[in-house]
Design a protein around this motif. Structure first.
Motif, PDB file in Angstrom:
ATOM      1  N   TYR A 279      16.470 -21.118   0.064  1.00 58.63           N
ATOM      2  CA  TYR A 279      15.609 -20.307   0.931  1.00 58.63           C
ATOM      3  C   TYR A 279      16.127 -18.882   1.115  1.00 58.63           C
ATOM      4  CZ  TYR A 279      12.252 -23.899   1.896  1.00 58.63           C
ATOM      5  OH  TYR A 279      11.249 -24.820   1.750  1.00 58.63           O
ATOM      6  N   THR A 280      17.353 -18.608   0.709  1.00 56.38           N
ATOM      7  CA  THR A 280      17.830 -17.235   0.751  1.00 56.38           C
ATOM      8  C   THR A 280      17.526 -16.529  -0.571  1.00 56.38           C
ATOM      9  OG1 THR A 280      19.716 -18.264   1.825  1.00 56.38           O
ATOM     10  CG2 THR A 280      19.789 -15.891   1.586  1.00 56.38           C
ATOM     11  N   GLN A 281      17.873 -17.177  -1.687  1.00 56.67           N
ATOM     12  CA  GLN A 281      17.854 -16.488  -2.968  1.00 56.67           C
ATOM     13  C   GLN A 281      16.629 -16.781  -3.835  1.00 56.67           C
ATOM     14  OE1 GLN A 281      20.314 -14.440  -3.780  1.00 56.67           O
ATOM     15  NE2 GLN A 281      21.963 -14.975  -2.377  1.00 56.67           N
ATOM     16  N   CYS A 282      16.216 -18.033  -3.872  1.00 57.27           N
ATOM     17  CA  CYS A 282      15.314 -18.453  -4.944  1.00 57.27           C
ATOM     18  C   CYS A 282      13.851 -18.515  -4.543  1.00 57.27           C
ATOM     19  CB  CYS A 282      15.726 -19.835  -5.450  1.00 57.27           C
ATOM     20  SG  CYS A 282      17.480 -20.125  -5.441  1.00 57.27           S
ATOM     21  N   VAL A 283      13.611 -18.755  -3.233  1.00 59.07           N
ATOM     22  CA  VAL A 283      12.263 -19.078  -2.778  1.00 59.07           C
ATOM     23  C   VAL A 283      11.256 -17.997  -3.161  1.00 59.07           C
ATOM     24  CG1 VAL A 283      12.619 -18.040  -0.503  1.00 59.07           C
ATOM     25  CG2 VAL A 283      10.960 -19.860  -0.763  1.00 59.07           C
ATOM     26  N   TRP A 284      11.720 -16.758  -3.286  1.00 60.97           N
ATOM     27  CA  TRP A 284      10.817 -15.623  -3.503  1.00 60.97           C
ATOM     28  C   TRP A 284      10.021 -15.762  -4.795  1.00 60.97           C
ATOM     29  CZ3 TRP A 284      11.071 -14.103   1.116  1.00 60.97           C
ATOM     30  CH2 TRP A 284      12.278 -14.197   1.809  1.00 60.97           C
ATOM     31  N   CYS A 285      10.637 -16.338  -5.829  1.00 60.86           N
ATOM     32  CA  CYS A 285       9.924 -16.476  -7.103  1.00 60.86           C
ATOM     33  C   CYS A 285       9.652 -17.937  -7.470  1.00 60.86           C
ATOM     34  CB  CYS A 285      10.722 -15.835  -8.231  1.00 60.86           C
ATOM     35  SG  CYS A 285      10.939 -14.064  -8.028  1.00 60.86           S
ATOM     36  N   HIS A 286      10.350 -18.872  -6.853  1.00 56.59           N
ATOM     37  CA  HIS A 286      10.211 -20.267  -7.269  1.00 56.59           C
ATOM     38  C   HIS A 286       9.415 -21.108  -6.279  1.00 56.59           C
ATOM     39  CE1 HIS A 286      12.598 -20.246 -10.943  1.00 56.59           C
ATOM     40  NE2 HIS A 286      13.434 -19.441 -10.346  1.00 56.59           N
ATOM     41  N   ALA A 287       8.566 -20.475  -5.483  1.00 52.88           N
ATOM     42  CA  ALA A 287       7.694 -21.201  -4.568  1.00 52.88           C
ATOM     43  C   ALA A 287       6.436 -20.381  -4.395  1.00 52.88           C
ATOM     44  CB  ALA A 287       8.382 -21.415  -3.226  1.00 52.88           C
ATOM     45  N   ASP A 288       5.361 -21.026  -3.977  1.00 50.66           N
ATOM     46  CA  ASP A 288       4.109 -20.289  -3.832  1.00 50.66           C
ATOM     47  C   ASP A 288       3.928 -19.687  -2.450  1.00 50.66           C
ATOM     48  OD1 ASP A 288       3.100 -20.248  -6.355  1.00 50.66           O
ATOM     49  OD2 ASP A 288       2.177 -22.227  -6.194  1.00 50.66           O
ATOM     50  N   SER A 289       4.742 -20.114  -1.497  1.00 46.08           N
ATOM     51  CA  SER A 289       4.733 -19.406  -0.222  1.00 46.08           C
ATOM     52  C   SER A 289       6.182 -19.234   0.207  1.00 46.08           C
ATOM     53  CB  SER A 289       3.957 -20.188   0.823  1.00 46.08           C
ATOM     54  OG  SER A 289       4.625 -21.387   1.105  1.00 46.08           O
ATOM     55  N   THR A 290       6.452 -18.149   0.895  1.00 44.40           N
ATOM     56  CA  THR A 290       7.827 -17.805   1.238  1.00 44.40           C
ATOM     57  C   THR A 290       7.926 -17.574   2.738  1.00 44.40           C
ATOM     58  OG1 THR A 290       7.514 -15.427   1.086  1.00 44.40           O
ATOM     59  CG2 THR A 290       7.995 -16.590  -0.966  1.00 44.40           C
TER      60      THR A 290
END
Lengths: 705, 161
Positions: B62-73
């Protein structure tokens, strides 16, 4: 003894003798049989059988010790025999849920079992060798094993500060702070702010008695046109701070009578200049323009409004300040204007910045709030309240004190009721016999007690003074975890030595900068040397990062660098002089030791380097996946379209070398750029400028150096 | 004469009863014992228990990856649509379950270009510690949908060493 005498013993006696011998042997045999059947021995035998089914039987059995295992750490008062049954605790090959308990290895945690023992974190009775006694509450032992979902409470017993590894504990501590628990309770490690609820000394000048009545009955409730409650401040957790008090109609009548009798000094009405009134008073567009200003100034960064989206009412906006959907039906206009102009004049500790208003903006926004953020039916269900009698006012004041209102709210002349509730600093270590369960049917454990007390205070104590709070199940677990962490002063010298204190940074500069910093409450959103909010970028080293001219321009007209952000910097209408004061201080003081103090463009960055840099940016490293230049690119990192005007070259170079050194925890990954690549990328970024030259108006006031 | 026999029988029965005392069954609700939890991305009603490792991985995610590897952040919209080829969702078991722990580790530590994939995936080997990367992979495995099944069962235990 002669042999014939033997024969004289009657056979009956002999028979009895034989029987009694057998009985005797049988009785003596019970003890060894029982001993063989002891739980821990069964468990050990079970482990041997289990080990034989594993591929590494040899090693597992070699590590096994047939007797009682014990971890003894005198310093921590630990005598733990848990590993007697939990044999595989330190065997890496026994990790995972497929391994049956009690043989499973301990999942990885930063503290090793052999150094810390078990009960320090898990509670329970360490010296016991019986399953029930070790795990459950018994008459002689009142601390049962702590369920895994509350285990972070044990981390908090020593780690008094914020530990990134314990999300539940952190959220619980934050909730204890947000719910204003420190208003009534002493809670070790939770700060008691100067102001919890607003000062009510002049509340009678701000809101009507009917509104107070309604608020005390059902705070923060939004009802739609059909009479359905669409936002319930309690259920949705939007109104954390003000709980529901158990007041009957007479109580509501008297308390509202008392509160509306608190008038204090009158609020001086503000007179708009005739020119503004002439232009705007009759203009049908005034409220609409006010709404536009309300949005442009980014009031929503701190305040939310109920908005209907896809048929569902939602609160949109930040939660630093109160929700404002119906504020126009709440406050009177004179108070509103006085508040908007100078919040600290009414509440000295308010977090609301003092905006620099233009008269027409102030007028428009006031009209917007009083005309559009209203609800004609808000006070419909409030009964007719006749003129308050002195008797009612006195009774209201008594209720005010009985309910402990003065623990969060200040009223002139009434001493604070700080510590009105019990001290909870040692709640986490309380034994069950110390807790009051009354008639409730909950399990007799500390966790069950805390959860019942917090969700329904009357269930464990019919005479409880504690008001009613509402928690979501996750929040309830988090709060329970944080309360379990409060287990009083460390029980042993070892634990005292191991306690990791909480850092309490403060950044309260004085002088001209301090004045502007306080006026605009910069620290509510930004962090300075570890002090301040998390909403906006850390500014501890802003002077090394941003050019002075850019800072001045930004302060006067904040443009967002991160297009995805919902919460943006409000437009304060900051004056030129104030912008200079801030920019000078930032440039001189907020510097990073990791950045060379080279402010100019003294280093020669050639066009060839910039060309190479562009290629590195676009092809080799594909920085556009996160950063936008112009109109294309990602929006994880800041927009770099104006990097040349914004950033110092020395900052860019230091940043590319190691971003985390400049801003710990920043998400930009640290990469293995060569020196030449860093120079090339810097050269390229410096060519990115919006507008031909540094923004005008920025340098003309520069009086810093 | 019958009395001593009775005594013997009673004593034996008592000894037996003491030996066979039932062990209390400890409640083994995985959620009650979980260090942290995460709602299934596809089915928010289903809650996935996370251990210490996975919980730390969740934090890294949730710090590093969520921005590109999830559809909502946490900030709202996702950057996933700005990146081509689109990065896999972090719970995409169909894609990620195929990769071994070692491949995922290299992917995270060395970045996409080192593995002949998109250079849009930056390397995190100098930003995240080895432990954090291990935790992150444990988290990815925990939330995978369809669920992750380690290929070779016996080795799975020692993999967490």
């Amino acid at each position: 003894m002669p042999a014939d005498e033997m024969g004289r013993i009657p056979p009956r006696l002999r028979y009895a003798f034989a029987i009694s011998s057998v009985v005797f042997v049988a009785v003596l045999a019970i003890s060894p049989v029982k001993d063989l059947q002891r739980e821990w021995k069964q468990s050990k035998r079970g482990y041997v059988r289990f080990a034989e089914t594993r591929p590494d039987t040899k090693r597992l059995l070699a590590d096994m010790h047939p007797g009682i295992d014990q971890i003894w750490i005198p310093d921590l008062n630990v005598v733990d025999r848990c590993t007697t049954c939990h044999q595989g605790m330190t065997q890496p090959s026994l990790a995972g849920v497929s391994v049956p308990q009690p043989y499973r290895a301990h999942p990885f945690v930063p503290h090793s079992v052999t150094d810390w023992g078990c009960v320090v974190c898990h509670r329970g009775q360490g010296p016991s060798t019986e399953v029930a006694e070790a795990h459950e509450t018994t008459l002689a032992w009142e601390q049962p094993i702590l369920q895994g979902r509350f285990i972070q409470g044990s981390c908090g017993a020593c780690h008094l500060g914020r530990l990134p590894q314990t999300p539940k504990l952190n959220s619980g501590r934050l909730l204890l702070e947000k719910f204003n628990c420190t208003g009534c309770h002493r809670l070790e490690g939770i700060e008691r702010p100067v102001m919890l609820g607003p000062d009510l000394s002049r509340i009678g000048r701000k809101v009507s008695r009917e509104w107070i009545y309604k608020w005390l009955k059902a705070p923060r409730t939004v009802v739609d046109a059909n009479g359905n409650t669409t936002v319930d401040g309690y259920l949705s957790g939007e109104e954390l701070r003000m709980p529901q008090f158990r007041l009957n109609d007479a109580g509501l009548r008297d308390l509202s009578a008392y509160l509306s009798s608190l008038q204090g000094e009158p609020i001086e009405p503000y007179r708009f200049s005739p020119a503004v009134l002439a232009a705007l008073e009759k203009n049908p567009e005034t409220a609409t323009q006010g709404e536009l200003r309300f949005r442009q100034m980014f009031c929503s960064t701190c305040h939310s409004l109920a908005v209907i989206r896809a048929g569902e009412t939602k609160l949109i906006g930040g939660d630093i300040g109160p929700e404002l959907t119906k504020v126009g039906s709440k406050v009177n206009q004179e108070w509103l204007i006085a508040w908007l102009r100078d919040p600290q004049g009414y509440l000295p500790h308010s977090k609301m910045p003092r905006y620099e208003w233009s008269e027409s903006d102030l007028y428009k926004v006031t009209r917007y709030i009083t005309e559009r953020l209203t609800d004609a039916d808000l006070l419909k269900d409030v009964p007719n309240l006749p003129q308050a009698t002195p008797e009612q006012i006195r009774s209201g004041q008594r209720l005010f004190l009985e309910n402990g209102c003065a623990s969060c709210h200040a009223v002139e002349g009434i001493p604070s009721q700080k510590d009105y509730g019990p001290d909870l600093s040692a709640l986490g270590a309380k034994n069950v016999s110390q807790l009051e369960f009354s008639q409730s049917k909950i399990p007799r454990t500390l966790v069950a007690y805390i959860q019942a007390k917090v969700t329904d205070p009357l269930s464990v104590n019919p005479a409880a003074r504690m008001p009613q709070y509402r928690f979501t199940p996750e929040d309830l677990d988090a709060v329970t975890t944080a309360l379990l962490a409060m287990d009083g002063p460390p029980a042993t010298a070892g634990l005292r030595r191991l306690t990791v204190p909480r850092e309490q940074p403060a950044f309260r500069p004085a002088g001209p900068f301090g004045k502007v910093y306080e006026r605009y409450k910069c620290y509510v959103c930004h962090k300075f040397n570890g002090y301040g909010g998390d909403l906006a970028p850390d500014l501890s080293f802003e002077g090394s990062r941003a050019r002075r001219a850019w800072i001045v321009e930004f302060l006067k007209n904040p443009q967002t660098l991160r297009p995805t952000l919902v919460f943006r910097m409000p437009q304060f209408n900051i004056t030129n002089q104030e912008a200079d004061v801030l920019a000078d201080y930032i440039g001189l003081v907020l510097q990073s030791p990791a950045v060379e103090g080279d402010e100019g463009d003294s280093k020669a960055y050639t066009t060839q380097m910039a060309t190479l840099g562009k290629e590195l940016y676009e092809v080799k490293y594909q920085c556009q996946s996160c950063h936008t230049i112009g109109s294309s690119g990602g929006y994880v990192g800041p927009n770099l379209s104006n990097a040349g005007n914004w950033l110092y070259p020395s900052w860019i170079e230091a940043w590319l070398k190691n971003p985390q050194e400049l801003v710990p925890g920043t998400i930009e990954p640290r990469r293995a750029f060569t020196k030449d690549e860093i120079r090339a990328l810097t050269a390229y970024l410096l060519t990115l400028r919006q507008g031909a030259k540094p923004p005008a108006g920025a340098t003309s006031h520069g009086g810093g150096q | 004469m019958s009395r001593p026999v009775t005594v013997v029988v009673i004593l034996i029965l008592m000894a037996g009863a003491a030996a066979c005392r039932k062990q209390p069954s400890a409640p083994q609700d995985p959620l009650a014992q979980a260090y942290d939890v995460e709602a299934d991305w596809n089915d928010p009603q289903r809650v996935i228990p996370l251990g210490y490792r996975e919980a730390q991985g969740k934090r890294v995610f949730y710090t590093q990856c969520v921005w590109c590897h999830a559809d909502s952040t946490p900030a709202g919209p996702s950057n996933r649509s700005n990146v081509t080829p689109a990065p896999p969702l972090m719970n995409d078991g169909a894609t990620l379950n195929q990769e071994s722990d070692a491949t995922l580790k290299n992917m995270i530590a060395l970045g996409g270009s080192a593995l002949g994939k998109s250079a849009m995936m930056p390397p995190y080997g100098r930003t995240l510690s080895e432990e954090e990367i291990t935790d992150l992979i444990a988290y990815i495995r925990a939330i995978a949908q369809p669920p992750y099944q380690p290929v070779a069962r016996p080795q799975s235990g020692s993999a967490g060493k």
